[in-house]
Design a protein around this motif. Structure first.
Motif, PDB file in Angstrom:
ATOM      1  N   ILE A 196       0.881  -1.166   0.000  1.00  0.00           N
ATOM      2  CA  ILE A 196       0.000   0.000   0.000  1.00  0.00           C
ATOM      3  C   ILE A 196       0.925   1.225   0.000  1.00  0.00           C
ATOM      4  O   ILE A 196       1.482   1.582   1.035  1.00  0.00           O
ATOM      5  CB  ILE A 196      -0.906   0.054   1.237  1.00  0.00           C
ATOM      6  CG1 ILE A 196      -1.749  -1.199   1.359  1.00  0.00           C
ATOM      7  CG2 ILE A 196      -1.787   1.305   1.191  1.00  0.00           C
ATOM      8  CD1 ILE A 196      -2.567  -1.250   2.628  1.00  0.00           C
ATOM      9  N   PRO A 197       1.110   1.845  -1.154  1.00  0.00           N
ATOM     10  CA  PRO A 197       2.019   2.992  -1.201  1.00  0.00           C
ATOM     11  C   PRO A 197       1.374   4.257  -0.631  1.00  0.00           C
ATOM     12  O   PRO A 197       0.184   4.490  -0.790  1.00  0.00           O
ATOM     13  CB  PRO A 197       2.300   3.157  -2.692  1.00  0.00           C
ATOM     14  CG  PRO A 197       1.109   2.571  -3.371  1.00  0.00           C
ATOM     15  CD  PRO A 197       0.594   1.486  -2.471  1.00  0.00           C
ATOM     16  N   TYR A 198       2.175   5.037   0.065  1.00  0.00           N
ATOM     17  CA  TYR A 198       1.765   6.371   0.494  1.00  0.00           C
ATOM     18  C   TYR A 198       2.943   7.299   0.254  1.00  0.00           C
ATOM     19  O   TYR A 198       4.093   6.873   0.292  1.00  0.00           O
ATOM     20  CB  TYR A 198       1.298   6.401   1.952  1.00  0.00           C
ATOM     21  CG  TYR A 198       2.381   6.122   2.972  1.00  0.00           C
ATOM     22  CD1 TYR A 198       3.066   7.171   3.584  1.00  0.00           C
ATOM     23  CD2 TYR A 198       2.710   4.823   3.312  1.00  0.00           C
ATOM     24  CE1 TYR A 198       4.057   6.920   4.520  1.00  0.00           C
ATOM     25  CE2 TYR A 198       3.693   4.559   4.241  1.00  0.00           C
ATOM     26  CZ  TYR A 198       4.364   5.601   4.836  1.00  0.00           C
ATOM     27  OH  TYR A 198       5.350   5.350   5.758  1.00  0.00           O
ATOM     28  N   THR A 240       3.632  12.844   5.633  1.00  0.00           N
ATOM     29  CA  THR A 240       2.483  12.539   4.796  1.00  0.00           C
ATOM     30  C   THR A 240       1.260  13.165   5.448  1.00  0.00           C
ATOM     31  O   THR A 240       1.337  13.694   6.544  1.00  0.00           O
ATOM     32  CB  THR A 240       2.315  11.022   4.604  1.00  0.00           C
ATOM     33  OG1 THR A 240       1.346  10.782   3.586  1.00  0.00           O
ATOM     34  CG2 THR A 240       1.896  10.321   5.880  1.00  0.00           C
ATOM     35  N   SER A 241       0.136  13.086   4.783  1.00  0.00           N
ATOM     36  CA  SER A 241      -1.081  13.675   5.347  1.00  0.00           C
ATOM     37  C   SER A 241      -2.095  12.593   5.684  1.00  0.00           C
ATOM     38  O   SER A 241      -2.089  11.516   5.079  1.00  0.00           O
ATOM     39  CB  SER A 241      -1.687  14.670   4.354  1.00  0.00           C
ATOM     40  OG  SER A 241      -2.233  13.983   3.248  1.00  0.00           O
ATOM     41  N   GLY A 242      -2.953  12.910   6.615  1.00  0.00           N
ATOM     42  CA  GLY A 242      -4.031  11.990   6.993  1.00  0.00           C
ATOM     43  C   GLY A 242      -4.893  11.589   5.813  1.00  0.00           C
ATOM     44  O   GLY A 242      -5.170  10.400   5.619  1.00  0.00           O
ATOM     45  N   PRO A 243      -5.325  12.555   4.978  1.00  0.00           N
ATOM     46  CA  PRO A 243      -6.133  12.190   3.820  1.00  0.00           C
ATOM     47  C   PRO A 243      -5.411  11.248   2.843  1.00  0.00           C
ATOM     48  O   PRO A 243      -6.032  10.371   2.259  1.00  0.00           O
ATOM     49  CB  PRO A 243      -6.435  13.537   3.158  1.00  0.00           C
ATOM     50  CG  PRO A 243      -6.405  14.516   4.287  1.00  0.00           C
ATOM     51  CD  PRO A 243      -5.300  14.020   5.184  1.00  0.00           C
ATOM     52  N   ASP A 244      -4.089  11.414   2.699  1.00  0.00           N
ATOM     53  CA  ASP A 244      -3.339  10.503   1.824  1.00  0.00           C
ATOM     54  C   ASP A 244      -3.352   9.084   2.380  1.00  0.00           C
ATOM     55  O   ASP A 244      -3.506   8.113   1.640  1.00  0.00           O
ATOM     56  CB  ASP A 244      -1.896  10.969   1.644  1.00  0.00           C
ATOM     57  CG  ASP A 244      -1.781  12.161   0.716  1.00  0.00           C
ATOM     58  OD1 ASP A 244      -2.752  12.473  -0.005  1.00  0.00           O
ATOM     59  OD2 ASP A 244      -0.704  12.795   0.714  1.00  0.00           O
ATOM     60  N   ILE A 245      -3.199   8.959   3.691  1.00  0.00           N
ATOM     61  CA  ILE A 245      -3.226   7.631   4.325  1.00  0.00           C
ATOM     62  C   ILE A 245      -4.616   7.024   4.196  1.00  0.00           C
ATOM     63  O   ILE A 245      -4.768   5.845   3.856  1.00  0.00           O
ATOM     64  CB  ILE A 245      -2.796   7.712   5.805  1.00  0.00           C
ATOM     65  CG1 ILE A 245      -1.335   8.152   5.919  1.00  0.00           C
ATOM     66  CG2 ILE A 245      -3.039   6.393   6.525  1.00  0.00           C
ATOM     67  CD1 ILE A 245      -0.331   7.170   5.381  1.00  0.00           C
ATOM     68  N   ARG A 266      -2.276  -4.430   7.302  1.00  0.00           N
ATOM     69  CA  ARG A 266      -1.771  -5.038   8.533  1.00  0.00           C
ATOM     70  C   ARG A 266      -1.107  -4.045   9.467  1.00  0.00           C
ATOM     71  O   ARG A 266      -1.210  -4.179  10.663  1.00  0.00           O
ATOM     72  CB  ARG A 266      -0.771  -6.148   8.201  1.00  0.00           C
ATOM     73  CG  ARG A 266      -1.346  -7.256   7.366  1.00  0.00           C
ATOM     74  CD  ARG A 266      -2.357  -8.060   8.098  1.00  0.00           C
ATOM     75  NE  ARG A 266      -1.703  -8.714   9.206  1.00  0.00           N
ATOM     76  CZ  ARG A 266      -2.319  -9.257  10.214  1.00  0.00           C
ATOM     77  NH1 ARG A 266      -3.616  -9.248  10.270  1.00  0.00           N
ATOM     78  NH2 ARG A 266      -1.657  -9.814  11.193  1.00  0.00           N
ATOM     79  N   CYS A 267      -0.335  -3.107   8.959  1.00  0.00           N
ATOM     80  CA  CYS A 267       0.363  -2.168   9.827  1.00  0.00           C
ATOM     81  C   CYS A 267       0.701  -0.904   9.071  1.00  0.00           C
ATOM     82  O   CYS A 267       0.716  -0.896   7.845  1.00  0.00           O
ATOM     83  CB  CYS A 267       1.634  -2.794  10.397  1.00  0.00           C
ATOM     84  SG  CYS A 267       2.853  -3.172   9.148  1.00  0.00           S
ATOM     85  N   TRP A 268       0.973   0.175   9.798  1.00  0.00           N
ATOM     86  CA  TRP A 268       1.370   1.434   9.188  1.00  0.00           C
ATOM     87  C   TRP A 268       1.962   2.348  10.190  1.00  0.00           C
ATOM     88  O   TRP A 268       1.934   2.139  11.350  1.00  0.00           O
ATOM     89  CB  TRP A 268       0.244   2.082   8.420  1.00  0.00           C
ATOM     90  CG  TRP A 268      -1.078   2.173   9.103  1.00  0.00           C
ATOM     91  CD1 TRP A 268      -1.905   1.146   9.413  1.00  0.00           C
ATOM     92  CD2 TRP A 268      -1.756   3.347   9.545  1.00  0.00           C
ATOM     93  NE1 TRP A 268      -3.037   1.602  10.013  1.00  0.00           N
ATOM     94  CE2 TRP A 268      -2.974   2.961  10.097  1.00  0.00           C
ATOM     95  CE3 TRP A 268      -1.454   4.698   9.511  1.00  0.00           C
ATOM     96  CZ2 TRP A 268      -3.884   3.850  10.618  1.00  0.00           C
ATOM     97  CZ3 TRP A 268      -2.355   5.583  10.028  1.00  0.00           C
ATOM     98  CH2 TRP A 268      -3.561   5.152  10.575  1.00  0.00           C
TER      99      TRP A 268
END
Length: 78
Positions: free
Chosen positions: A44-46, A56-61, A76-78
């Motif tokens: 899952i790229p961010y 990074t930004s919350g909306p991007d995540i 699974r994790c971030w």
């Protein structure tokens, strides 16, 4: 690189329970992680913003999570 490859592979295999499991990968990234993840699950790229001191930004995540879930993967994790 030395022990980086086996350690990263072990960590990824421990985090992923099935091929639909997914892990967040920052962009820019280490290609080693993406290559190993391709063998075990889904990336899952961010994006990290260099001009904002690599954050990074919350909306991007949130967008990345929605895309992953839409593809039937399980973050699974971030």
């Amino acid at each position: 690189m030395g022990m980086a490859r086996p350690r990263a592979s072990l960590l990824i295999s421990m985090l992923i329970s099935n091929p639909k499991s997914s892990i967040f990968i920052s962009i820019p990234q280490y290609l080693l992680y993406t290559a190993m993840l391709a063998a075990h699950g889904v990336a899952i790229p961010y994006h990290l913003d260099e001009e904002a001191e690599w954050v990074t930004s919350g909306p991007d995540i949130e967008s990345a999570i929605e895309k992953a879930v839409g593809k039937a993967s399980s973050p699974r994790c971030w």
